[in-house]
Design a protein around this motif. Structure first.
Motif, PDB file in Angstrom:
ATOM      1  N   GLU A  30       0.833  -1.196   0.000  1.00  0.00           N
ATOM      2  CA  GLU A  30       0.000   0.000   0.000  1.00  0.00           C
ATOM      3  C   GLU A  30       0.870   1.248   0.000  1.00  0.00           C
ATOM      4  O   GLU A  30       0.618   2.203  -0.727  1.00  0.00           O
ATOM      5  CB  GLU A  30      -0.913  -0.076   1.229  1.00  0.00           C
ATOM      6  CG  GLU A  30      -2.178   0.732   1.131  1.00  0.00           C
ATOM      7  CD  GLU A  30      -1.925   2.155   1.502  1.00  0.00           C
ATOM      8  OE1 GLU A  30      -2.566   3.028   0.907  1.00  0.00           O
ATOM      9  OE2 GLU A  30      -1.053   2.404   2.378  1.00  0.00           O
ATOM     10  N   LEU A  31       1.923   1.202   0.802  1.00  0.00           N
ATOM     11  CA  LEU A  31       2.809   2.372   0.946  1.00  0.00           C
ATOM     12  C   LEU A  31       3.594   2.633  -0.336  1.00  0.00           C
ATOM     13  O   LEU A  31       3.821   3.775  -0.720  1.00  0.00           O
ATOM     14  CB  LEU A  31       3.756   2.133   2.129  1.00  0.00           C
ATOM     15  CG  LEU A  31       4.660   3.288   2.534  1.00  0.00           C
ATOM     16  CD1 LEU A  31       3.821   4.460   3.002  1.00  0.00           C
ATOM     17  CD2 LEU A  31       5.606   2.852   3.648  1.00  0.00           C
ATOM     18  N   LEU A  32       3.990   1.543  -1.015  1.00  0.00           N
ATOM     19  CA  LEU A  32       4.863   1.691  -2.179  1.00  0.00           C
ATOM     20  C   LEU A  32       4.096   1.687  -3.500  1.00  0.00           C
ATOM     21  O   LEU A  32       4.705   1.685  -4.568  1.00  0.00           O
ATOM     22  CB  LEU A  32       5.908   0.566  -2.192  1.00  0.00           C
ATOM     23  CG  LEU A  32       6.805   0.508  -0.948  1.00  0.00           C
ATOM     24  CD1 LEU A  32       7.767  -0.651  -1.048  1.00  0.00           C
ATOM     25  CD2 LEU A  32       7.556   1.813  -0.779  1.00  0.00           C
ATOM     26  N   GLU A  33       2.789   1.704  -3.387  1.00  0.00           N
ATOM     27  CA  GLU A  33       1.913   1.561  -4.557  1.00  0.00           C
ATOM     28  C   GLU A  33       2.299   2.523  -5.690  1.00  0.00           C
ATOM     29  O   GLU A  33       2.398   2.129  -6.844  1.00  0.00           O
ATOM     30  CB  GLU A  33       0.475   1.815  -4.098  1.00  0.00           C
ATOM     31  CG  GLU A  33      -0.575   1.503  -5.117  1.00  0.00           C
ATOM     32  CD  GLU A  33      -1.945   1.862  -4.568  1.00  0.00           C
ATOM     33  OE1 GLU A  33      -2.887   1.144  -4.866  1.00  0.00           O
ATOM     34  OE2 GLU A  33      -2.060   2.860  -3.833  1.00  0.00           O
ATOM     35  N   ASP A  34       2.511   3.788  -5.341  1.00  0.00           N
ATOM     36  CA  ASP A  34       2.725   4.799  -6.377  1.00  0.00           C
ATOM     37  C   ASP A  34       4.179   5.187  -6.534  1.00  0.00           C
ATOM     38  O   ASP A  34       4.489   6.117  -7.269  1.00  0.00           O
ATOM     39  CB  ASP A  34       1.946   6.068  -6.015  1.00  0.00           C
ATOM     40  CG  ASP A  34       0.459   5.817  -6.019  1.00  0.00           C
ATOM     41  OD1 ASP A  34       0.032   4.917  -6.754  1.00  0.00           O
ATOM     42  OD2 ASP A  34      -0.262   6.510  -5.281  1.00  0.00           O
ATOM     43  N   LEU A  35       5.074   4.478  -5.838  1.00  0.00           N
ATOM     44  CA  LEU A  35       6.451   4.958  -5.784  1.00  0.00           C
ATOM     45  C   LEU A  35       7.100   4.945  -7.161  1.00  0.00           C
ATOM     46  O   LEU A  35       7.826   5.878  -7.516  1.00  0.00           O
ATOM     47  CB  LEU A  35       7.267   4.117  -4.787  1.00  0.00           C
ATOM     48  CG  LEU A  35       8.647   4.684  -4.479  1.00  0.00           C
ATOM     49  CD1 LEU A  35       8.527   6.077  -3.886  1.00  0.00           C
ATOM     50  CD2 LEU A  35       9.418   3.782  -3.523  1.00  0.00           C
ATOM     51  N   HIS A  38       5.985   7.857  -9.076  1.00  0.00           N
ATOM     52  CA  HIS A  38       6.515   9.060  -8.458  1.00  0.00           C
ATOM     53  C   HIS A  38       7.992   9.250  -8.832  1.00  0.00           C
ATOM     54  O   HIS A  38       8.418  10.345  -9.220  1.00  0.00           O
ATOM     55  CB  HIS A  38       6.354   8.966  -6.943  1.00  0.00           C
ATOM     56  CG  HIS A  38       6.920  10.129  -6.212  1.00  0.00           C
ATOM     57  ND1 HIS A  38       6.312  11.363  -6.229  1.00  0.00           N
ATOM     58  CD2 HIS A  38       8.045  10.277  -5.474  1.00  0.00           C
ATOM     59  CE1 HIS A  38       7.032  12.217  -5.525  1.00  0.00           C
ATOM     60  NE2 HIS A  38       8.093  11.585  -5.048  1.00  0.00           N
ATOM     61  N   LEU A  39       8.770   8.184  -8.753  1.00  0.00           N
ATOM     62  CA  LEU A  39      10.192   8.283  -9.061  1.00  0.00           C
ATOM     63  C   LEU A  39      10.411   8.579 -10.542  1.00  0.00           C
ATOM     64  O   LEU A  39      11.404   9.208 -10.918  1.00  0.00           O
ATOM     65  CB  LEU A  39      10.922   6.999  -8.659  1.00  0.00           C
ATOM     66  CG  LEU A  39      10.954   6.731  -7.145  1.00  0.00           C
ATOM     67  CD1 LEU A  39      11.765   5.485  -6.847  1.00  0.00           C
ATOM     68  CD2 LEU A  39      11.519   7.930  -6.390  1.00  0.00           C
ATOM     69  N   THR A  40       9.489   8.110 -11.376  1.00  0.00           N
ATOM     70  CA  THR A  40       9.594   8.432 -12.799  1.00  0.00           C
ATOM     71  C   THR A  40       9.513   9.941 -13.009  1.00  0.00           C
ATOM     72  O   THR A  40      10.261  10.512 -13.821  1.00  0.00           O
ATOM     73  CB  THR A  40       8.462   7.737 -13.570  1.00  0.00           C
ATOM     74  OG1 THR A  40       8.455   6.362 -13.214  1.00  0.00           O
ATOM     75  CG2 THR A  40       8.667   7.868 -15.062  1.00  0.00           C
ATOM     76  N   TYR A  60      15.954   6.607   2.132  1.00  0.00           N
ATOM     77  CA  TYR A  60      14.613   6.947   1.634  1.00  0.00           C
ATOM     78  C   TYR A  60      13.550   6.186   2.426  1.00  0.00           C
ATOM     79  O   TYR A  60      12.529   6.733   2.855  1.00  0.00           O
ATOM     80  CB  TYR A  60      14.530   6.609   0.144  1.00  0.00           C
ATOM     81  CG  TYR A  60      13.366   7.252  -0.572  1.00  0.00           C
ATOM     82  CD1 TYR A  60      13.511   8.484  -1.194  1.00  0.00           C
ATOM     83  CD2 TYR A  60      12.126   6.620  -0.636  1.00  0.00           C
ATOM     84  CE1 TYR A  60      12.461   9.080  -1.858  1.00  0.00           C
ATOM     85  CE2 TYR A  60      11.075   7.211  -1.294  1.00  0.00           C
ATOM     86  CZ  TYR A  60      11.241   8.438  -1.904  1.00  0.00           C
ATOM     87  OH  TYR A  60      10.183   9.022  -2.549  1.00  0.00           O
ATOM     88  N   GLU A  63      13.114   7.584   5.833  1.00  0.00           N
ATOM     89  CA  GLU A  63      12.367   8.837   5.808  1.00  0.00           C
ATOM     90  C   GLU A  63      10.871   8.554   5.626  1.00  0.00           C
ATOM     91  O   GLU A  63      10.012   9.193   6.249  1.00  0.00           O
ATOM     92  CB  GLU A  63      12.890   9.719   4.671  1.00  0.00           C
ATOM     93  CG  GLU A  63      12.410  11.160   4.770  1.00  0.00           C
ATOM     94  CD  GLU A  63      12.907  12.006   3.598  1.00  0.00           C
ATOM     95  OE1 GLU A  63      13.951  11.653   3.011  1.00  0.00           O
ATOM     96  OE2 GLU A  63      12.230  12.999   3.278  1.00  0.00           O
ATOM     97  N   LEU A  64      10.582   7.565   4.781  1.00  0.00           N
ATOM     98  CA  LEU A  64       9.178   7.160   4.586  1.00  0.00           C
ATOM     99  C   LEU A  64       8.566   6.719   5.912  1.00  0.00           C
ATOM    100  O   LEU A  64       7.462   7.122   6.272  1.00  0.00           O
ATOM    101  CB  LEU A  64       9.102   5.982   3.620  1.00  0.00           C
ATOM    102  CG  LEU A  64       8.722   6.253   2.176  1.00  0.00           C
ATOM    103  CD1 LEU A  64       8.597   4.936   1.432  1.00  0.00           C
ATOM    104  CD2 LEU A  64       7.415   7.014   2.113  1.00  0.00           C
ATOM    105  N   THR A  67       7.745   9.684   8.125  1.00  0.00           N
ATOM    106  CA  THR A  67       6.618  10.558   7.777  1.00  0.00           C
ATOM    107  C   THR A  67       5.307   9.803   7.674  1.00  0.00           C
ATOM    108  O   THR A  67       4.259  10.406   7.499  1.00  0.00           O
ATOM    109  CB  THR A  67       6.858  11.243   6.426  1.00  0.00           C
ATOM    110  OG1 THR A  67       7.241  10.246   5.500  1.00  0.00           O
ATOM    111  CG2 THR A  67       7.922  12.309   6.548  1.00  0.00           C
ATOM    112  N   ALA A  68       5.386   8.517   7.756  1.00  0.00           N
ATOM    113  CA  ALA A  68       4.142   7.745   7.739  1.00  0.00           C
ATOM    114  C   ALA A  68       4.075   6.951   9.031  1.00  0.00           C
ATOM    115  O   ALA A  68       4.328   5.764   9.041  1.00  0.00           O
ATOM    116  CB  ALA A  68       4.121   6.816   6.525  1.00  0.00           C
TER     117      ALA A  68
END
Lengths: 316, 112
Positions: A30-35, A38-40, A60, A63-64, A67-68
């Protein structure tokens, strides 16, 4: 975007995922779903490798985490809060993947058959009809519980055999069910579950009642015959002439010339052994069981006497 | 005493900063990071913004929609919903109160 950049992103996401390896898989997904996406974007805007711009994947990931706070940080707070959460986490994605598409196909196929885009569109239309039926069933159950007369209740919810009470109860129950139906669409989880359970019980009781009513309707022909027919207990027929002599091999006919069948054409002795099987419709079946006997006259088991043509017998 | 560390300060207000960055215009992750940096928060980390967006979305303060893009991958746009706007207003008030208290405190010390 070139494939080198893509590879770099994939490798970076992989490393971040590995650094979050202690999280439950669903949470991590769930946390890495859009990573990747995003990195692109990050890659597309500017120069330099991901590691140059974002730091190491491990940093990284750290840090994730920071913040989560709902991931890591605390010893599994979501799980202790809700014992169903983990189960749901496990099964809901599986359901979504394997069962939902199947249901959707059934929904659409069946819908096409019924003339609607989806079958559920049709069933939603049937909802008010179900509310009315549910009201009727509830009224019937109430009537069966309250009715003390012990008589068959019929198709109306009669209490004490009263038609007026039946109609009032029926009206109230149907209106109540419709009211409940309109409200149930907005009910929360538990009341809604209770309503479903109640409906289920109602349907089961109704099915039982329906089966009973159905079988009693089908059996009523026979039971009517049994109740009204004074000859239902007849096992054998003994015909005597006017002198009181037993007539053998008598045949009985009705006004239409149809043979009258009574009793059973089997003879048993007092021990229950089968003595003989007689011709159906020729009475008596068991002459030795004749209730009245001429003094001294032995029962004739298989004589072919025709009473009207034996004048010599008159003298006896 | 320790010198004030902007990164530490940011941690407490990053949610508010992200909500504020979305107040006037929807945006995708990297877009929001750029807005924050342009606004002056140069220290804000990429992972922090990404993680914060995910968390605010999970908390029901944001809604998302996907916009196809010609040159790159599809972009997931985040947008404030009603709960997000409420939260922005509430947290904004708290921040203003806090900031003005700090301002007063510092001014007194300076003028004293």
């Amino acid at each position: 975007m070139n494939s080198t950049a893509q590879d770099e992103i994939i490798a970076y996401v992989f490393a971040v995922r590995a650094a979050l390896g202690d999280l439950p898989e669903a949470q991590r997904d769930e946390l890495l779903e859009d990573l990747t996406e995003h990195l692109t974007e990050v890659m597309a805007d500017g120069e330099g490798s991901l590691i140059d711009r974002l730091g190491s994947p491990e940093a990284y990931a750290a840090e994730l985490r920071g913040t989560a706070p709902f991931v890591g940080g605390f010893p599994d707070p979501p799980r202790s809060a809700n014992p169903f959460a983990e189960l749901r986490e496990q099964f809901v994605p599986q359901l979504r993947e394997h069962v939902y598409p199947l249901l959707r196909v059934v929904d659409e196929r069946l819908g096409k058959l019924l003339g609607y885009p989806r079958a559920r569109d049709f069933f939603v239309l049937l909802r008010p009809a179900w509310w009315v039926v549910r009201g009727y069933l509830a009224a019937m159950v109430v009537a069966v519980m309250l009715d003390g007369t012990g008589q068959p209740i019929g198709l109306l919810p009669r209490i004490g055999g009263s038609d007026v009470v039946a109609l009032l109860l029926l009206g109230a129950a149907v209106l109540g069910s419709i009211w409940l139906g309109r409200r149930s669409l907005r009910l929360r989880w538990w009341p809604r579950l209770a309503l479903y359970l109640g409906s289920f019980v109602l349907v089961m009781v109704a099915l039982t009642g329906f089966v009973e009513a159905d079988s009693s309707t089908r059996d009523s022909y026979y039971s009517d015959v049994n109740y009204d027919n004074p000859y239902s207990g007849v096992e054998d027929v003994f015909v005597y002439d006017e002198q009181g002599r037993l007539i053998d091999n008598a045949r009985l006919f009705d006004q239409n010339g149809e043979p009258i069948h009574l009793g059973s054409a089997y003879c048993y002795d007092e021990y229950g052994n089968l003595l003989e099987e007689s011709d159906a419709g020729v009475y008596p079946y068991c002459p030795e069981k004749a209730p009245f006997r001429m003094p001294g006259a032995a029962p004739k088991a298989s004589a072919s006497v025709e009473p009207t043509t034996t004048p010599s017998a008159k003298g006896r | 005493m320790l010198p004030v560390d902007t990164t530490q300060l940011l941690k407490g207000v990053l949610d508010l900063a992200v909500l504020a960055a979305l107040r006037d215009e929807d945006g995708y992750g990297y877009d929001i990071l750029r807005r924050l940096r342009t606004a002056g928060l140069g220290e804000v980390g990429d992972a922090s913004v990404y993680g914060t967006l995910r968390r605010l979305f999970n908390a029901g303060l944001l809604t998302t929609y996907v916009v196809p893009s010609v040159e790159g991958p599809h972009r997931k746009y985040y947008s404030l919903n009603a709960a997000g706007r409420d939260e922005l207003q509430r947290s904004g008030k708290i921040w203003h109160g806090f900031a003005s208290t700090m301002d007063d405190l510092l001014r007194e010390r300076e003028t004293a």
